[in-house]
Write a protein that holds these residues in place. Structure first.
Motif, PDB file in Angstrom:
ATOM      1  N   ILE A  17      81.326  52.850   4.984  1.00 52.50           N
ATOM      2  CA  ILE A  17      81.781  52.334   6.277  1.00 52.50           C
ATOM      3  C   ILE A  17      82.483  53.441   7.074  1.00 52.50           C
ATOM      4  O   ILE A  17      82.242  53.603   8.270  1.00 52.50           O
ATOM      5  N   ARG A  18      83.330  54.217   6.424  1.00 52.69           N
ATOM      6  CA  ARG A  18      84.033  55.309   7.121  1.00 52.69           C
ATOM      7  C   ARG A  18      83.050  56.365   7.632  1.00 52.69           C
ATOM      8  O   ARG A  18      83.179  56.852   8.755  1.00 52.69           O
ATOM      9  N   ARG A  19      82.062  56.723   6.820  1.00 52.12           N
ATOM     10  CA  ARG A  19      81.045  57.694   7.250  1.00 52.12           C
ATOM     11  C   ARG A  19      80.250  57.147   8.438  1.00 52.12           C
ATOM     12  O   ARG A  19      79.955  57.866   9.396  1.00 52.12           O
ATOM     13  N   THR A  20      79.937  55.867   8.377  1.00 52.10           N
ATOM     14  CA  THR A  20      79.175  55.241   9.454  1.00 52.10           C
ATOM     15  C   THR A  20      80.000  55.195  10.739  1.00 52.10           C
ATOM     16  O   THR A  20      79.469  55.460  11.824  1.00 52.10           O
ATOM     17  N   GLU A  21      81.278  54.885  10.632  1.00 53.46           N
ATOM     18  CA  GLU A  21      82.151  54.913  11.814  1.00 53.46           C
ATOM     19  C   GLU A  21      82.148  56.300  12.436  1.00 53.46           C
ATOM     20  O   GLU A  21      82.050  56.439  13.663  1.00 53.46           O
ATOM     21  N   HIS A  22      82.247  57.310  11.586  1.00 53.36           N
ATOM     22  CA  HIS A  22      82.243  58.695  12.064  1.00 53.36           C
ATOM     23  C   HIS A  22      80.906  59.016  12.757  1.00 53.36           C
ATOM     24  O   HIS A  22      80.883  59.665  13.812  1.00 53.36           O
ATOM     25  N   MET A  23      79.815  58.555  12.189  1.00 57.64           N
ATOM     26  CA  MET A  23      78.500  58.777  12.801  1.00 57.64           C
ATOM     27  C   MET A  23      78.414  58.111  14.167  1.00 57.64           C
ATOM     28  O   MET A  23      77.891  58.699  15.123  1.00 57.64           O
ATOM     29  N   LEU A  24      78.928  56.885  14.270  1.00 53.25           N
ATOM     30  CA  LEU A  24      78.912  56.179  15.551  1.00 53.25           C
ATOM     31  C   LEU A  24      79.698  56.952  16.612  1.00 53.25           C
ATOM     32  O   LEU A  24      79.266  57.063  17.763  1.00 53.25           O
ATOM     33  N   GLU A  25      80.855  57.483  16.214  1.00 51.15           N
ATOM     34  CA  GLU A  25      81.657  58.287  17.150  1.00 51.15           C
ATOM     35  C   GLU A  25      80.911  59.559  17.559  1.00 51.15           C
ATOM     36  O   GLU A  25      80.971  59.964  18.724  1.00 51.15           O
ATOM     37  N   GLU A  26      80.189  60.162  16.628  1.00 50.61           N
ATOM     38  CA  GLU A  26      79.406  61.360  16.957  1.00 50.61           C
ATOM     39  C   GLU A  26      78.265  61.030  17.911  1.00 50.61           C
ATOM     40  O   GLU A  26      77.998  61.790  18.845  1.00 50.61           O
ATOM     41  N   TYR A  27      77.601  59.911  17.688  1.00 52.00           N
ATOM     42  CA  TYR A  27      76.541  59.491  18.608  1.00 52.00           C
ATOM     43  C   TYR A  27      77.106  59.299  20.012  1.00 52.00           C
ATOM     44  O   TYR A  27      76.496  59.709  20.993  1.00 52.00           O
ATOM     45  N   GLU A  28      78.263  58.663  20.081  1.00 55.42           N
ATOM     46  CA  GLU A  28      78.881  58.439  21.389  1.00 55.42           C
ATOM     47  C   GLU A  28      79.260  59.761  22.044  1.00 55.42           C
ATOM     48  O   GLU A  28      79.079  59.939  23.254  1.00 55.42           O
ATOM     49  N   GLU A  29      79.778  60.682  21.256  1.00 53.66           N
ATOM     50  CA  GLU A  29      80.164  61.989  21.791  1.00 53.66           C
ATOM     51  C   GLU A  29      78.944  62.703  22.380  1.00 53.66           C
ATOM     52  O   GLU A  29      79.042  63.336  23.435  1.00 53.66           O
ATOM     53  N   LYS A  30      77.806  62.586  21.730  1.00 55.56           N
ATOM     54  CA  LYS A  30      76.599  63.276  22.185  1.00 55.56           C
ATOM     55  C   LYS A  30      75.861  62.524  23.284  1.00 55.56           C
ATOM     56  O   LYS A  30      75.358  63.141  24.223  1.00 55.56           O
ATOM     57  N   LEU A  31      75.767  61.206  23.171  1.00 56.21           N
ATOM     58  CA  LEU A  31      74.955  60.421  24.095  1.00 56.21           C
ATOM     59  C   LEU A  31      75.772  59.724  25.184  1.00 56.21           C
ATOM     60  O   LEU A  31      75.274  59.513  26.288  1.00 56.21           O
TER      61      LEU A  31
END
Length: 108
Positions: free
Chosen positions: A55-69
């Motif tokens: 869950i923590r890794r997935t949260e981090h991935m979601l934040e990275e997607y938002e940062e990029k997109l």
């Protein structure tokens, strides 16, 4: 904590298709269905720590997607602008514009 949950839910709505089935399943159970880590662990037959880490890794991935997109940020900006336009249309008593802006808000 509520702000974080709201943000993660919003990011999940925008980017869930970029996640694996397992990530989507854990995020759904934890954030949408409000399962505890222990409940998810029992249901999935995986350790509580593994669920937590995923869950923590997935949260981090979601934040990275938002940062990029930036889809969520753009959505919030559009919403704010539509609300401003609606306020102006109401002040000017422009029924036609008010109705069109309200339809745009519904679409968003």
């Amino acid at each position: 904590m509520l702000e974080k949950t709201t943000r993660i839910n919003a990011l999940y709505d925008f980017y869930q298709q970029l996640l694996t089935d397992k990530q989507r399943n854990y995020m759904e159970m934890y954030y949408v269905e409000d399962f505890s880590l222990g409940e998810i662990s029992e249901t999935s037959n995986v350790s509580r720590q593994a669920i937590y880490d995923n869950i923590r890794r997935t949260e981090h991935m979601l934040e990275e997607y938002e940062e990029k997109l930036g889809l969520y940020g753009k959505f919030l900006s559009r919403q704010a602008l539509l609300q401003e336009l609606l306020t102006v249309a109401k002040e000017e008593k422009s029924q036609v514009w008010q109705e069109k802006i309200e339809k745009l808000i519904e679409i968003e």
